[in-house]
Design a protein around this motif. Structure first.
Motif, PDB file in Angstrom:
ATOM      1  N   MET A   1      30.095  38.219  77.236  1.00  0.00           N
ATOM      2  CA  MET A   1      29.625  36.969  78.203  1.00  0.00           C
ATOM      3  C   MET A   1      28.306  36.803  78.012  1.00  0.00           C
ATOM      4  SD  MET A   1      31.144  34.551  80.014  1.00  0.00           S
ATOM      5  CE  MET A   1      31.013  33.344  80.863  1.00  0.00           C
ATOM      6  N   PHE A   2      27.380  37.390  78.234  1.00  0.00           N
ATOM      7  CA  PHE A   2      25.828  37.009  78.056  1.00  0.00           C
ATOM      8  C   PHE A   2      25.611  36.627  76.807  1.00  0.00           C
ATOM      9  CE2 PHE A   2      21.948  38.289  76.213  1.00  0.00           C
ATOM     10  CZ  PHE A   2      21.010  37.598  76.948  1.00  0.00           C
ATOM     11  N   ALA A   3      26.348  37.144  75.653  1.00  0.00           N
ATOM     12  CA  ALA A   3      25.958  36.515  74.148  1.00  0.00           C
ATOM     13  C   ALA A   3      26.513  35.106  74.315  1.00  0.00           C
ATOM     14  CB  ALA A   3      26.894  37.501  73.227  1.00  0.00           C
ATOM     15  N   PHE A   4      27.758  34.719  74.596  1.00  0.00           N
ATOM     16  CA  PHE A   4      28.080  33.515  74.522  1.00  0.00           C
ATOM     17  C   PHE A   4      27.197  32.622  75.463  1.00  0.00           C
ATOM     18  CE2 PHE A   4      30.627  30.015  76.626  1.00  0.00           C
ATOM     19  CZ  PHE A   4      31.355  29.595  75.413  1.00  0.00           C
ATOM     20  N   ILE A   5      26.739  32.981  76.591  1.00  0.00           N
ATOM     21  CA  ILE A   5      26.035  31.992  77.320  1.00  0.00           C
ATOM     22  C   ILE A   5      24.708  31.710  76.655  1.00  0.00           C
ATOM     23  CG2 ILE A   5      24.510  31.685  79.518  1.00  0.00           C
ATOM     24  CD1 ILE A   5      27.067  33.001  80.892  1.00  0.00           C
ATOM     25  N   HIS A   6      24.096  32.856  76.195  1.00  0.00           N
ATOM     26  CA  HIS A   6      22.924  33.129  75.366  1.00  0.00           C
ATOM     27  C   HIS A   6      22.961  32.011  74.169  1.00  0.00           C
ATOM     28  CE1 HIS A   6      19.397  34.475  73.297  1.00  0.00           C
ATOM     29  NE2 HIS A   6      20.018  34.777  72.551  1.00  0.00           N
ATOM     30  N   PHE A   7      24.020  32.119  73.489  1.00  0.00           N
ATOM     31  CA  PHE A   7      24.161  31.168  72.158  1.00  0.00           C
ATOM     32  C   PHE A   7      24.486  29.873  72.686  1.00  0.00           C
ATOM     33  CE2 PHE A   7      26.848  29.591  68.677  1.00  0.00           C
ATOM     34  CZ  PHE A   7      25.691  29.658  67.699  1.00  0.00           C
ATOM     35  N   LEU A   8      25.296  29.500  73.467  1.00  0.00           N
ATOM     36  CA  LEU A   8      25.545  28.311  74.051  1.00  0.00           C
ATOM     37  C   LEU A   8      24.317  27.453  74.759  1.00  0.00           C
ATOM     38  CD1 LEU A   8      27.718  26.092  74.616  1.00  0.00           C
ATOM     39  CD2 LEU A   8      27.865  27.002  76.902  1.00  0.00           C
ATOM     40  N   LEU A  81       4.384  31.151  58.863  1.00  0.00           N
ATOM     41  CA  LEU A  81       4.801  31.812  60.045  1.00  0.00           C
ATOM     42  C   LEU A  81       6.208  31.217  60.185  1.00  0.00           C
ATOM     43  CD1 LEU A  81       2.015  31.917  62.466  1.00  0.00           C
ATOM     44  CD2 LEU A  81       3.061  33.847  61.634  1.00  0.00           C
ATOM     45  N   GLN A  82       6.683  29.938  59.567  1.00  0.00           N
ATOM     46  CA  GLN A  82       8.027  29.381  59.643  1.00  0.00           C
ATOM     47  C   GLN A  82       9.100  30.539  59.039  1.00  0.00           C
ATOM     48  OE1 GLN A  82       8.213  26.589  61.205  1.00  0.00           O
ATOM     49  NE2 GLN A  82       6.024  27.030  61.441  1.00  0.00           N
ATOM     50  N   LEU A  83       8.662  31.276  58.025  1.00  0.00           N
ATOM     51  CA  LEU A  83       9.681  32.260  57.691  1.00  0.00           C
ATOM     52  C   LEU A  83       9.793  33.263  58.758  1.00  0.00           C
ATOM     53  CD1 LEU A  83       8.254  32.584  53.961  1.00  0.00           C
ATOM     54  CD2 LEU A  83      10.285  31.666  54.633  1.00  0.00           C
ATOM     55  N   GLY A  84       8.792  33.697  59.533  1.00  0.00           N
ATOM     56  CA  GLY A  84       9.060  34.595  60.515  1.00  0.00           C
ATOM     57  C   GLY A  84       9.820  34.149  61.727  1.00  0.00           C
ATOM     58  N   ALA A  85       9.375  32.651  62.039  1.00  0.00           N
ATOM     59  CA  ALA A  85      10.358  32.127  62.983  1.00  0.00           C
ATOM     60  C   ALA A  85      11.620  32.080  62.964  1.00  0.00           C
ATOM     61  CB  ALA A  85       9.597  30.869  63.103  1.00  0.00           C
ATOM     62  N   ILE A  86      11.878  31.832  61.686  1.00  0.00           N
ATOM     63  CA  ILE A  86      13.532  31.860  61.273  1.00  0.00           C
ATOM     64  C   ILE A  86      13.854  33.270  61.732  1.00  0.00           C
ATOM     65  CG2 ILE A  86      15.199  31.391  59.463  1.00  0.00           C
ATOM     66  CD1 ILE A  86      13.304  29.343  58.469  1.00  0.00           C
ATOM     67  N   GLU A  87      13.265  34.296  61.188  1.00  0.00           N
ATOM     68  CA  GLU A  87      14.060  35.619  61.393  1.00  0.00           C
ATOM     69  C   GLU A  87      13.962  36.050  62.808  1.00  0.00           C
ATOM     70  OE1 GLU A  87      12.978  39.757  59.082  1.00  0.00           O
ATOM     71  OE2 GLU A  87      11.474  39.137  60.575  1.00  0.00           O
ATOM     72  N   LEU A  88      13.037  35.501  63.666  1.00  0.00           N
ATOM     73  CA  LEU A  88      12.925  35.842  65.098  1.00  0.00           C
ATOM     74  C   LEU A  88      13.984  35.090  65.792  1.00  0.00           C
ATOM     75  CD1 LEU A  88      10.837  37.329  66.947  1.00  0.00           C
ATOM     76  CD2 LEU A  88       9.607  35.186  67.386  1.00  0.00           C
ATOM     77  N   ILE A  89      14.256  34.014  65.425  1.00  0.00           N
ATOM     78  CA  ILE A  89      15.600  33.377  65.980  1.00  0.00           C
ATOM     79  C   ILE A  89      16.755  34.139  65.815  1.00  0.00           C
ATOM     80  CG2 ILE A  89      17.052  31.205  65.911  1.00  0.00           C
ATOM     81  CD1 ILE A  89      14.404  29.685  65.528  1.00  0.00           C
ATOM     82  N   PHE A  90      17.003  34.734  64.431  1.00  0.00           N
ATOM     83  CA  PHE A  90      18.216  35.557  64.286  1.00  0.00           C
ATOM     84  C   PHE A  90      18.084  36.886  65.166  1.00  0.00           C
ATOM     85  CE2 PHE A  90      18.609  32.773  60.673  1.00  0.00           C
ATOM     86  CZ  PHE A  90      20.236  32.704  60.701  1.00  0.00           C
ATOM     87  N   LYS A  91      16.949  37.333  65.273  1.00  0.00           N
ATOM     88  CA  LYS A  91      16.827  38.482  66.064  1.00  0.00           C
ATOM     89  C   LYS A  91      17.549  38.227  67.619  1.00  0.00           C
ATOM     90  CE  LYS A  91      12.692  40.532  63.794  1.00  0.00           C
ATOM     91  NZ  LYS A  91      13.098  41.752  63.644  1.00  0.00           N
ATOM     92  N   GLY A  92      17.334  37.245  68.072  1.00  0.00           N
ATOM     93  CA  GLY A  92      17.981  36.808  69.430  1.00  0.00           C
ATOM     94  C   GLY A  92      19.740  36.953  69.338  1.00  0.00           C
ATOM     95  N   PHE A  93      20.208  36.937  68.046  1.00  0.00           N
ATOM     96  CA  PHE A  93      21.698  37.143  68.166  1.00  0.00           C
ATOM     97  C   PHE A  93      22.156  38.116  67.479  1.00  0.00           C
ATOM     98  CE2 PHE A  93      20.198  32.471  67.983  1.00  0.00           C
ATOM     99  CZ  PHE A  93      20.615  32.010  69.352  1.00  0.00           C
ATOM    100  N   LEU A  94      21.590  38.839  66.630  1.00  0.00           N
ATOM    101  CA  LEU A  94      21.774  39.800  65.652  1.00  0.00           C
ATOM    102  C   LEU A  94      20.574  41.080  66.095  1.00  0.00           C
ATOM    103  CD1 LEU A  94      22.718  38.197  62.376  1.00  0.00           C
ATOM    104  CD2 LEU A  94      24.248  38.872  64.133  1.00  0.00           C
ATOM    105  N   LYS A  95      21.206  41.893  66.811  1.00  0.00           N
ATOM    106  CA  LYS A  95      20.328  42.952  67.372  1.00  0.00           C
ATOM    107  C   LYS A  95      19.640  43.602  66.278  1.00  0.00           C
ATOM    108  CE  LYS A  95      20.065  46.997  70.515  1.00  0.00           C
ATOM    109  NZ  LYS A  95      20.801  47.805  71.244  1.00  0.00           N
TER     110      LYS A  95
END
Length: 686
Positions: A1-8, A81-95
């Protein structure tokens, strides 16, 4: 449930921010397109060179090495840092997500942390320069501080997100956090917080992940409606700026019967490439810091001129298009109340006069057209032509101008010189010395050069000596030359920069007809203003001749051995670069080479020299106008010259010589410090 709310939540927040950003950027593009279309040359090679040099090479920014290096770090830092920002965003959804690049990832991570640290240092230095060192050219206040907050928080959030991710992952496998070379900062932070539990680490990871995302998106929305719009518009401005020579103004087509007014009376009368200047401005204050008018207490500030016109364009554009320029409105309530109110009241906005309500006439008539503002501007803004376009409206459409300007135009129209002296006296200067031979085109069949004496050399007693010295030099070099005599007219260069385009074009056509009548192929002049106009502006009206400033040919004749300098001239010469020979035509070394070739002359450099040389105060018609505000520009420049303890101040321009001579008189040092043109110094050594 957390993952869904987080992604939404991520989709909603990011989507809303991107929508606002797109709306704001498109609104400003729509406002720019309200202007007249620009007829730009297709010269891809030159544009590409300038784009690479000034966008990626920071050529203009590095004129101030400290801020230039700081901005260079920020510029390339954010790209990396834009490359790192993209990776950081993915980290929020893929542990534990990381780019699948194997062992190379550790070096990628190292580059990201070092870059983020350097950006943080650069931001700290920016804060120091603005709020502690308090550079006068930099604004201080909430908006400037907000950007420091955005960027510093963004960098810190990167480190803390990575640190707590590390703790979260290590705690699950029951490993102790320790210092890692390829993650020096985040691993050090992780070590400091190593006592936190797995749950706390996970919560703090998501907390700082959201801080990073919200700051990033907030900054994205803030950029188009702040001075940081230059991030978007400055590269475009540099890429599509007008690449005609700096000394060439855009002409008015008086045969166009659709024109109801001349010059720029409304903000939308500017060309679209000029309006891009307004949003490209970074408000760095370099232009104002170098402006001779601003420096001597006049109301003109090139930066404020651009900023005021930018705000006016935004208000008027909003009124015309009904597009809101400030979003989200709840975050800009004060702005909406004070600025957007005008945009919503179309009648009130349309009644605002660009000249009068937004910009004062005093500002426009204070400009010396020296182009120091443009030379210092890192985003390629072209202030001078905008000022002249506004002057054109005052002079040609409104008929409003200082009384001295009206008298100048009248004298030039009647007698073709600024003083209204009988044009029949234009040739009298050659009769004052018996040791020079000067023939008119009527008195000689063939000649190598047509010596265009100009109004200063013909009528001004001090400048006549420069003309006589050049004649003596040409006699000594065995050069065959002639003058037009009483057939010569005013060149019109000053009239054009004072806004009287019609008078300029009339004079240009008359002068070109005379030059063609005598088959003139080479022209030499002592006046950089005439040199610039003949070289860059007259060809548009039909002139086909080579144009030389007298210093160019004097050096050539010295190198060819046609001139022998045998006498010693014991002078400590403080050399002043004139604007129209220097910044307009990039001739800096030639006069210096001549001075070094004169026996006994010791060349002294002023603190402001070459492309940063301060104007003498005569340009843009200011020679003929009264300075009613602040101190006199020529006195300020004279003080700068006297600071190097010269015995003489050298120049290459009759206007500069007059202004500097007046300056030495005002400082009561005319007996101790001479003012000499380079031609006069060379003649002394013959």
């Amino acid at each position: 449930m957390f993952a869904f709310i987080h992604f939404l939540a991520f989709l909603i927040v990011t989507g809303y921010a991107v929508y606002l950003f797109a709306h704001l950027v498109y609104s400003r593009i729509v406002f720019i397109k309200l202007g007249r279309k620009a007829n730009l040359k297709v010269d891809i090679k030159q544009r590409l060179q300038e784009f690479l040099a000034n966008v990626f090479g920071h050529k203009k920014l590095l004129k101030d090495p400290k801020s230039g290096i700081m901005h260079l770090i920020l510029f390339y830092g954010f790209i990396i840092l834009q490359l790192g920002a993209i990776e950081l965003i993915f980290k929020g959804f893929l542990k534990g997500f990381s780019y699948p690049i194997g062992a190379a990832h550790r070096y990628f991570q190292l580059s990201q942390e070092i870059t983020a640290f350097l950006v943080l240092v650069a931001i700290g230095y920016a804060f120091y320069r603005r709020y502690i060192e308090k550079l006068p050219r930099l604004k201080r206040g909430f908006k400037a501080g907000l950007v420091v907050f955005f960027l510093s928080t963004l960098m810190l959030s990167i480190f803390f997100t990575l640190a707590f991710e590390r703790l979260w992952l290590l705690a699950e496998v029951q490993q102790q956090a320790n210092f890692v070379v390829y993650a020096p900062i985040s691993s050090l932070l992780a070590t400091l917080f190593s006592s936190v539990s797995v749950t706390t680490a996970a919560v703090l990871f998501y907390f700082f992940w959201w801080v990073h995302l919200l700051i990033l998106l907030s900054f994205l929305v803030y950029v188009p409606q702040s001075k940081h719009a230059h991030i978007l518009f400055a590269p475009i401005n540099i890429a599509i700026r007008d690449t005609k020579p700096a000394g060439q103004l855009t002409s008015i087509d008086f045969s166009d019967e659709t024109l109801e007014t001349y010059g720029v009376g409304q903000i939308v009368d500017f060309r679209q490439n000029q309006l891009i200047d307004l949003y490209a401005c970074v408000e760095c204050g370099r232009c104002t810091n170098s402006c001779p008018a601003s420096h001597t207490g006049k109301t003109l500030s090139p930066m404020e001129l651009i900023v005021k016109m930018r705000d006016h364009l935004t208000e008027k554009g909003a009124a015309i298009t009904s597009r809101s320029p400030w979003l989200p409105e709840f975050a800009f309530q004060q702005t909406t109340a004070t600025q957007l109110a005008k945009a919503k009241n179309a009648r009130q906005t349309f009644n605002v006069n660009l000249i009068g309500d937004v910009i004062t006439e005093e500002e426009l008539w204070a400009c010396t057209t020296c182009r120091n503002c443009e030379d210092q501007c890192p985003v390629a803004n072209e202030h001078v032509e905008m000022v002249i376009d506004l002057r054109r409206h005052l002079v040609l459409t409104e008929g409003q101008m200082p009384s001295e300007a009206a008298r100048y135009f009248q004298n030039v129209e009647r007698q073709s010189n600024p003083w209204g002296i009988s044009r029949r006296e234009r040739i009298n200067w050659r009769e004052q010395r018996e040791d020079i031979e000067v023939s008119t085109v009527q008195e000689i069949d063939q000649f190598d050069y047509l010596f265009w004496v100009g109004s200063m050399g013909s009528f001004d007693q001090r400048s006549q000596k420069i003309a006589q010295s050049l004649a003596k030099i040409m006699n000594a070099a065995g050069v065959t030359f002639a003058i037009l005599g009483n057939e010569e007219r005013n060149s019109g260069d000053t009239a054009r920069r004072m806004g009287n385009e019609f008078l300029f074009q009339q004079l240009a056509e008359e002068n070109i007809a005379i030059l063609q009548k005598y088959n003139v192929t080479k022209i030499i002049t002592i006046d950089p203003h005439i040199y610039n106009t003949f070289k860059h502006e007259y060809p548009e009206f039909g002139l086909k001749a080579e144009v030389y400033h007298h210093t160019e040919l004097i050096l050539q004749w010295l190198k060819e051995g046609r001139l022998k300098l045998t006498k010693t001239v014991e002078e400590q010469v403080a050399y002043h670069d004139s604007c129209y020979l220097g910044r307009y035509n990039e001739i800096y070394d030639i006069p210096r080479e001549i001075l070094r070739a004169v026996p006994g002359v010791h060349l002294l450099e002023l603190e402001r020299n070459r492309d940063d040389s301060m104007c003498c105060g005569a340009g843009g018609g200011m020679m003929w106008l009264e300075e009613r505000q602040g101190t006199r520009v020529n006195e300020e420049r004279t003080e700068q010259a006297l600071a190097v303890n010269p015995t003489a101040i050298g120049s290459n321009c009759p206007y500069c010589l007059t202004m500097l001579s007046d300056g030495t008189k005002a400082k009561d040092v005319e007996q101790q410090v001479k003012t000499l043109d380079i031609a006069e110094i060379v003649e002394k050594a013959l």
